[in-house]
Design a protein around this motif. Structure first.
Motif, mmCIF file in Angstrom:
data_model
loop_
_atom_site.group_PDB
_atom_site.id
_atom_site.type_symbol
_atom_site.label_atom_id
_atom_site.label_comp_id
_atom_site.label_asym_id
_atom_site.label_seq_id
_atom_site.Cartn_x
_atom_site.Cartn_y
_atom_site.Cartn_z
ATOM 1 N N ALA A 156 4.415 -34.312 9.320
ATOM 2 C CA ALA A 156 3.711 -33.272 10.087
ATOM 3 C C ALA A 156 3.589 -31.985 9.281
ATOM 4 O O ALA A 156 2.535 -31.330 9.309
ATOM 5 C CB ALA A 156 4.438 -33.009 11.407
ATOM 6 N N SER A 157 4.631 -31.625 8.547
ATOM 7 C CA SER A 157 4.552 -30.404 7.738
ATOM 8 C C SER A 157 3.527 -30.562 6.617
ATOM 9 O O SER A 157 2.809 -29.623 6.281
ATOM 10 C CB SER A 157 5.921 -30.021 7.181
ATOM 11 N N GLY A 158 3.443 -31.756 6.051
ATOM 12 C CA GLY A 158 2.435 -32.022 5.026
ATOM 13 C C GLY A 158 1.022 -31.926 5.587
ATOM 14 O O GLY A 158 0.122 -31.376 4.949
ATOM 15 N N MET A 159 0.830 -32.435 6.797
ATOM 16 C CA MET A 159 -0.491 -32.352 7.430
ATOM 17 C C MET A 159 -0.857 -30.905 7.740
ATOM 18 O O MET A 159 -1.995 -30.490 7.532
ATOM 19 C CB MET A 159 -0.541 -33.206 8.695
ATOM 20 N N ARG A 160 0.122 -30.129 8.222
ATOM 21 C CA ARG A 160 -0.148 -28.704 8.495
ATOM 22 C C ARG A 160 -0.534 -27.962 7.216
ATOM 23 O O ARG A 160 -1.473 -27.159 7.197
ATOM 24 C CB ARG A 160 1.080 -28.039 9.128
ATOM 25 N N ALA A 161 0.183 -28.228 6.130
ATOM 26 C CA ALA A 161 -0.090 -27.557 4.858
ATOM 27 C C ALA A 161 -1.480 -27.918 4.339
ATOM 28 O O ALA A 161 -2.237 -27.040 3.907
ATOM 29 C CB ALA A 161 0.976 -27.926 3.824
ATOM 30 N N GLN A 162 -1.843 -29.193 4.400
ATOM 31 C CA GLN A 162 -3.155 -29.605 3.911
ATOM 32 C C GLN A 162 -4.275 -29.091 4.819
ATOM 33 O O GLN A 162 -5.372 -28.782 4.340
ATOM 34 C CB GLN A 162 -3.229 -31.131 3.770
ATOM 35 N N ALA A 163 -4.009 -28.981 6.108
ATOM 36 C CA ALA A 163 -5.014 -28.411 7.026
ATOM 37 C C ALA A 163 -5.276 -26.945 6.682
ATOM 38 O O ALA A 163 -6.435 -26.499 6.676
ATOM 39 C CB ALA A 163 -4.546 -28.552 8.468
ATOM 40 N N LYS A 164 -4.220 -26.200 6.356
ATOM 41 C CA LYS A 164 -4.406 -24.808 5.925
ATOM 42 C C LYS A 164 -5.223 -24.746 4.646
ATOM 43 O O LYS A 164 -6.109 -23.913 4.494
ATOM 44 C CB LYS A 164 -3.052 -24.123 5.683
ATOM 45 N N ARG A 165 -4.903 -25.639 3.734
ATOM 46 C CA ARG A 165 -5.632 -25.676 2.470
ATOM 47 C C ARG A 165 -7.117 -25.966 2.702
ATOM 48 O O ARG A 165 -7.981 -25.320 2.113
ATOM 49 C CB ARG A 165 -5.019 -26.756 1.579
ATOM 50 N N LYS A 197 -0.903 -41.455 7.485
ATOM 51 C CA LYS A 197 -0.495 -42.865 7.400
ATOM 52 C C LYS A 197 1.019 -42.991 7.431
ATOM 53 O O LYS A 197 1.564 -43.903 8.059
ATOM 54 C CB LYS A 197 -1.066 -43.506 6.141
ATOM 55 N N MET A 198 1.701 -42.070 6.744
ATOM 56 C CA MET A 198 3.160 -42.088 6.773
ATOM 57 C C MET A 198 3.672 -41.846 8.193
ATOM 58 O O MET A 198 4.586 -42.520 8.670
ATOM 59 C CB MET A 198 3.725 -41.023 5.825
ATOM 60 N N PHE A 199 3.046 -40.900 8.885
ATOM 61 C CA PHE A 199 3.421 -40.595 10.269
ATOM 62 C C PHE A 199 3.211 -41.833 11.145
ATOM 63 O O PHE A 199 4.083 -42.210 11.937
ATOM 64 C CB PHE A 199 2.563 -39.423 10.774
ATOM 65 N N ASP A 200 2.049 -42.471 11.003
ATOM 66 C CA ASP A 200 1.724 -43.644 11.813
ATOM 67 C C ASP A 200 2.664 -44.803 11.490
ATOM 68 O O ASP A 200 3.120 -45.507 12.398
ATOM 69 C CB ASP A 200 0.268 -44.042 11.582
#
Length: 128
Positions: free
Chosen positions: A12-21, A110-113
């Protein structure tokens, strides 16, 4: 079960970071023709000791590269020589950044899923 929760948190933190990017990339592309606009980027920081390995984003950085000099004597911001400062956004770089961020987001998703499926399978085994 704690490891699964850590995996959810990291993904989730990785998804948040990439969404900001991706938001900054979209802003850069939208302002590529804005006079005086400087490209924005956002750095990622490795996990802070004592955390579960989440990704953190730093403060937004403005690209210090020179602004392009555009010759257009009719432009309202043109100086006496007919030039004004454009932006320092490189559209090709922004497209490459957006693709990289999108793929990183998808990998985290994918990792989350996969973690969700594994934890569901474990709960099914425990219920038997």
């Amino acid at each position: 079960m704690g490891d699964f929760l850590d995996s959810f948190s990291i993904a989730a933190s990785g998804m948040r970071a990439q969404a900001k990017r991706l938001r900054h990339v979209a802003e850069n592309i939208a302002n590529a023709d804005t006079p005086g606009y400087r490209r924005k980027s956002i750095p990622f920081h490795a996990a802070v000791p004592g955390t579960r390995g989440e990704v953190e984003t730093g403060r937004v950085r403005l690209d210090p590269a020179e602004l392009s000099l555009i010759h257009d004597p009719t432009h309202p911001m043109a100086d006496a020589t007919g030039h004004y400062q454009g932006s320092n956004v490189n559209s090709i770089l922004e497209i490459a950044d957006s693709r990289e961020a999108q793929r990183s987001y998808e990998a985290n998703l994918k990792m989350f899923d996969q973690t969700r499926k594994m934890s569901g399978a474990l709960l099914d085994l425990l219920r038997r």
